[in-house]
Design a protein around this motif. Structure first.
Motif, PDB file in Angstrom:
ATOM      1  N   LYS A 268      43.995  49.751  26.975  1.00  0.00           N
ATOM      2  CA  LYS A 268      44.184  49.809  28.418  1.00  0.00           C
ATOM      3  C   LYS A 268      45.023  48.620  28.886  1.00  0.00           C
ATOM      4  O   LYS A 268      45.149  47.620  28.181  1.00  0.00           O
ATOM      5  N   GLY A 269      45.548  48.756  30.095  1.00  0.00           N
ATOM      6  CA  GLY A 269      46.336  47.674  30.654  1.00  0.00           C
ATOM      7  C   GLY A 269      46.117  47.558  32.141  1.00  0.00           C
ATOM      8  O   GLY A 269      45.238  48.218  32.718  1.00  0.00           O
ATOM      9  N   GLU A 270      46.917  46.735  32.777  1.00  0.00           N
ATOM     10  CA  GLU A 270      46.808  46.552  34.224  1.00  0.00           C
ATOM     11  C   GLU A 270      47.024  47.867  34.967  1.00  0.00           C
ATOM     12  O   GLU A 270      46.446  48.096  36.029  1.00  0.00           O
ATOM     13  N   SER A 271      47.850  48.732  34.400  1.00  0.00           N
ATOM     14  CA  SER A 271      48.156  50.011  35.060  1.00  0.00           C
ATOM     15  C   SER A 271      46.930  50.899  35.203  1.00  0.00           C
ATOM     16  O   SER A 271      46.836  51.692  36.144  1.00  0.00           O
ATOM     17  N   ASP A 272      45.974  50.776  34.270  1.00  0.00           N
ATOM     18  CA  ASP A 272      44.808  51.662  34.294  1.00  0.00           C
ATOM     19  C   ASP A 272      43.903  51.420  35.488  1.00  0.00           C
ATOM     20  O   ASP A 272      43.214  52.322  35.948  1.00  0.00           O
ATOM     21  N   CYS A 273      43.896  50.178  35.984  1.00  0.00           N
ATOM     22  CA  CYS A 273      43.010  49.869  37.111  1.00  0.00           C
ATOM     23  C   CYS A 273      43.731  50.023  38.454  1.00  0.00           C
ATOM     24  O   CYS A 273      43.105  49.891  39.511  1.00  0.00           O
ATOM     25  N   HIS A 274      45.039  50.289  38.414  1.00  0.00           N
ATOM     26  CA  HIS A 274      45.827  50.329  39.657  1.00  0.00           C
ATOM     27  C   HIS A 274      45.300  51.377  40.633  1.00  0.00           C
ATOM     28  O   HIS A 274      45.319  51.173  41.854  1.00  0.00           O
ATOM     29  N   LYS A 275      44.815  52.486  40.089  1.00  0.00           N
ATOM     30  CA  LYS A 275      44.341  53.577  40.957  1.00  0.00           C
ATOM     31  C   LYS A 275      43.081  53.215  41.739  1.00  0.00           C
ATOM     32  O   LYS A 275      42.704  53.926  42.681  1.00  0.00           O
ATOM     33  N   TYR A 276      42.431  52.126  41.351  1.00  0.00           N
ATOM     34  CA  TYR A 276      41.208  51.726  42.053  1.00  0.00           C
ATOM     35  C   TYR A 276      41.456  50.682  43.148  1.00  0.00           C
ATOM     36  O   TYR A 276      40.549  50.374  43.912  1.00  0.00           O
ATOM     37  N   ILE A 277      42.664  50.145  43.189  1.00  0.00           N
ATOM     38  CA  ILE A 277      42.912  48.998  44.078  1.00  0.00           C
ATOM     39  C   ILE A 277      42.752  49.352  45.553  1.00  0.00           C
ATOM     40  O   ILE A 277      42.130  48.600  46.322  1.00  0.00           O
ATOM     41  N   ASP A 278      43.284  50.504  45.999  1.00  0.00           N
ATOM     42  CA  ASP A 278      43.142  50.894  47.412  1.00  0.00           C
ATOM     43  C   ASP A 278      41.677  51.060  47.788  1.00  0.00           C
ATOM     44  O   ASP A 278      41.234  50.588  48.853  1.00  0.00           O
ATOM     45  N   LYS A 279      40.933  51.727  46.923  1.00  0.00           N
ATOM     46  CA  LYS A 279      39.509  51.948  47.186  1.00  0.00           C
ATOM     47  C   LYS A 279      38.759  50.618  47.218  1.00  0.00           C
ATOM     48  O   LYS A 279      37.902  50.386  48.088  1.00  0.00           O
ATOM     49  N   LEU A 280      39.120  49.739  46.303  1.00  0.00           N
ATOM     50  CA  LEU A 280      38.485  48.433  46.218  1.00  0.00           C
ATOM     51  C   LEU A 280      38.800  47.602  47.457  1.00  0.00           C
ATOM     52  O   LEU A 280      37.913  46.964  48.041  1.00  0.00           O
TER      53      LEU A 280
END
Length: 588
Positions: A268-280
């Motif tokens: 995994k990389g930084e890209s995998d968590c990108h989809k959670y940033i708005d929700k976070l």
């Protein structure tokens, strides 16, 4: 099976209780003066303060009880109240035979297994591994293997740098060279070619060129930032190009990590968590954790008891861009959601300690990491040259890890070739690869993780002293003896007899501590203690080898016992090597 120190402590604790004292004073440790005794208990000194007696008086009472035990050959007092103990040889050999019959050599599976994620590796997409990637890779791999050996569920995650401005730089450089590629067309395609318009060699040249241009050319830097924006906001052509970069780089990284005998469960990389940033971000705003300051979105993580300033955690920059802090927090969020770990360990350069202090505090303060989740930072020191500065090439550049490995293997090859005329070139190459990596790994892991150390190729590749080659040579010597014994059909005893010399006794006592060393090393998250143990056990064997003619011993019962003991030493040393991801050759 119970550790030998646990068994002895239990007996001494009972003796304290029988004498009217609390059992806590009966804790036993390996003697720090092996010339005086094998084990010691210092509890009488602490008990004396509580029970208002002289330490020697308490120790004398306890010793009278211990004399009835069947495991001690000698129990004595040393002023002011140290209790020194030696074990009977019968008990030592009985314990060693139990270890010999145990597939894990006495190491117990934990009663409370944990789910652990280890974040190590940290390679960047489109960039080759350099010497700075060595320590995180081999330290993380060793801790992962130790954790699993003890029965924990351990997940290794490489956590790639694959989503920030460096990606924008690479995409912009590709565009400047090939502007007519379909990825840059205003008209987006439903499907792009499955074949990348570049190779890994191209990428390794493109990245430093792009990085240099971004520093010198403000226009190019703005283009790179815009490319990053397009990528992170889902522009199809840029995403397709990024997938090519990711695929080619990951394949190359897997190959190079494989050369180090390092494997990851998650890529995994930084890209995998990108989809959670708005929700976070929404969650942190809604619960009043985050607020704006000079346009940036920040979270205060300082505490009143802090002795040094702890800057606020920056969630988003004033232009809305994310930072490493953002993706690291989002990664914790993702790991909690997907894996529900008990512990997340970060094997990272110690110079990043403040960054992770902020991330961990933010995760805890905001409830992203629950109270039960342990977040642990394992900061390692730098590998330095003989000048005491971070290791560089001769021209002052950062050395590729691949080049460092080649240099070490070549040094080992020269030594092996000089001392072995009966090996063919293919075997020399393979042995040089294995022994070279042992030089590099053991030389690193034998140091305290948090300390900087000097890389000395001559010292690390030596076949004498505290080095990887010395450990491997010891194992290969034992293999050779056992092989010759098998060829001569010499019987190996089913059990190991009582020690016949001080050296043999010392070997058995050292073998009895294997489980303690593994447990302590993982509990403290260190590798140097296991390395020290391997060296000490190897030294004892080599001393034993010099003192005895094993293959020509006339007493067959004694010879069979020795061969069984040698097999146990080999098994323990090979297990230590496996825990450190070090291969062992058949010959050297």
């Amino acid at each position: 099976m119970n550790k030998i120190v646990t068994i002895i402590s239990s007996i001494v604790e009972s003796a304290f209780v029988e004498c009217g004292y609390d059992s806590c004073y009966g804790n036993v440790t390996v003697s720090n003066r092996p010339d005086l005794c094998q084990y010691q208990c210092n509890g009488a000194m602490a008990a004396a303060k509580v029970y208002k007696k002289r330490p020697s008086e308490i120790a004398s009472e306890v010793i009278e009880k211990l004399k009835a035990s069947e495991i001690f050959s000698e129990v004595t007092i040393v002023n002011p109240g140290f209790i020194n103990m030696n074990l009977k040889d019968e008990f030592i050999s009985e314990y060693i035979n139990k270890i010999n019959s145990c597939h894990s050599y006495g190491v117990e599976i934990t009663d409370n297994p944990k789910k652990i994620i280890i974040d190590y590796g940290g390679a960047n997409i489109s960039k080759p591994l350099h010497v700075g990637h060595l320590r995180t890779a081999i330290i993380g791999e060793a801790l992962k293997r130790m954790g699993r050996f003890l029965g924990n569920e351990v997940i290794g995650d490489v956590h790639l740098g694959d989503w920030g401005l460096p990606m924008g730089m690479v995409i912009s450089e590709i565009k400047s060279r090939n502007p007519n590629l379909p990825y840059f067309s205003h008209k987006e395609l439903d499907e792009y070619s499955s074949k990348a318009p570049f190779t890994i060699s191209d990428l390794e040249e493109i990245y430093p060129t792009a990085s240099k241009k971004a520093k010198e050319d403000s226009v190019f830097m703005e283009e790179a930032k815009m490319a990053t924006f397009y990528l992170q906001n889902g522009k199809k052509g840029y995403l397709a190009l990024w997938r090519h970069i990711l695929k080619i780089s990951t394949e190359d990284l897997k190959k190079n990590y494989g050369k180090l005998n390092v494997e990851f469960d998650l890529w995994k990389g930084e890209s995998d968590c990108h989809k959670y940033i708005d929700k976070l971000t929404s969650y942190l705003k809604e619960h009043n954790y985050a607020y704006e300051s000079e346009g940036a979105l920040i979270i205060d993580v300082a505490e009143p008891e802090d002795k040094k300033p702890i800057p606020p955690f920056i969630l988003l920059k004033s232009d809305g861009a994310v930072l490493y802090s953002t993706t690291d927090l989002a990664t914790i969020y993702e790991r909690v959601m997907l894996y529900k770990p008990d512990l997340i360990m970060y094997v990272v350069d110690k110079r990043q300690s403040l960054h992770f202090e902020q991330v961990f505090r933010c995760a805890k303060k905001t409830g992203i990491a629950g109270e039960a989740l342990n977040l642990q930072f394992i900061g390692y020191g730098t590998m330095n040259g003989k000048d005491g500065k971070p290791f560089k090439t001769r021209d002052g550049g950062t050395m590729r890890l691949e080049e460092l490995i080649k240099q070490v293997q070549q040094k080992v090859k020269e030594k092996i070739t000089m001392n072995n005329s009966d090996l063919d070139m293919d075997e020399i190459e393979d042995i040089s690869r294995i022994v070279g990596l042992s030089s590099l790994k053991y030389g690193d892991l034998s140091n305290q993780i948090s300390k900087d150390y000097i890389f000395d190729i001559d010292k690390f590749t030596s076949f004498e002293g505290k080095t990887g080659p010395y450990i491997l040579y010891t194992i290969v010597r034992i293999k050779s003896i056992l092989r010759k014994a098998a060829e001569r059909k010499l019987p190996v005893s089913s059990s190991i007899g009582k020690p016949q010399s001080n050296t043999e006794r010392d070997i058995m006592l050292k073998l009895s501590l294997f489980s303690d060393i593994v447990e302590t090393s993982f509990e403290e998250k260190v590798t140097h203690k296991l390395c020290e143990y391997m060296f000490e056990l190897s030294n004892l064997f080599n001393k034993f080898y010099q003192e005895n003619k094993i293959l020509t011993e006339q007493n067959l019962e004694l010879q069979g016992s020795w061969l069984s003991l040698l097999s146990l030493i080999k098994g323990v040393l090979e297990t230590c090597c496996s825990l450190l991801a070090i291969e062992v050759p058949e010959r050297m």
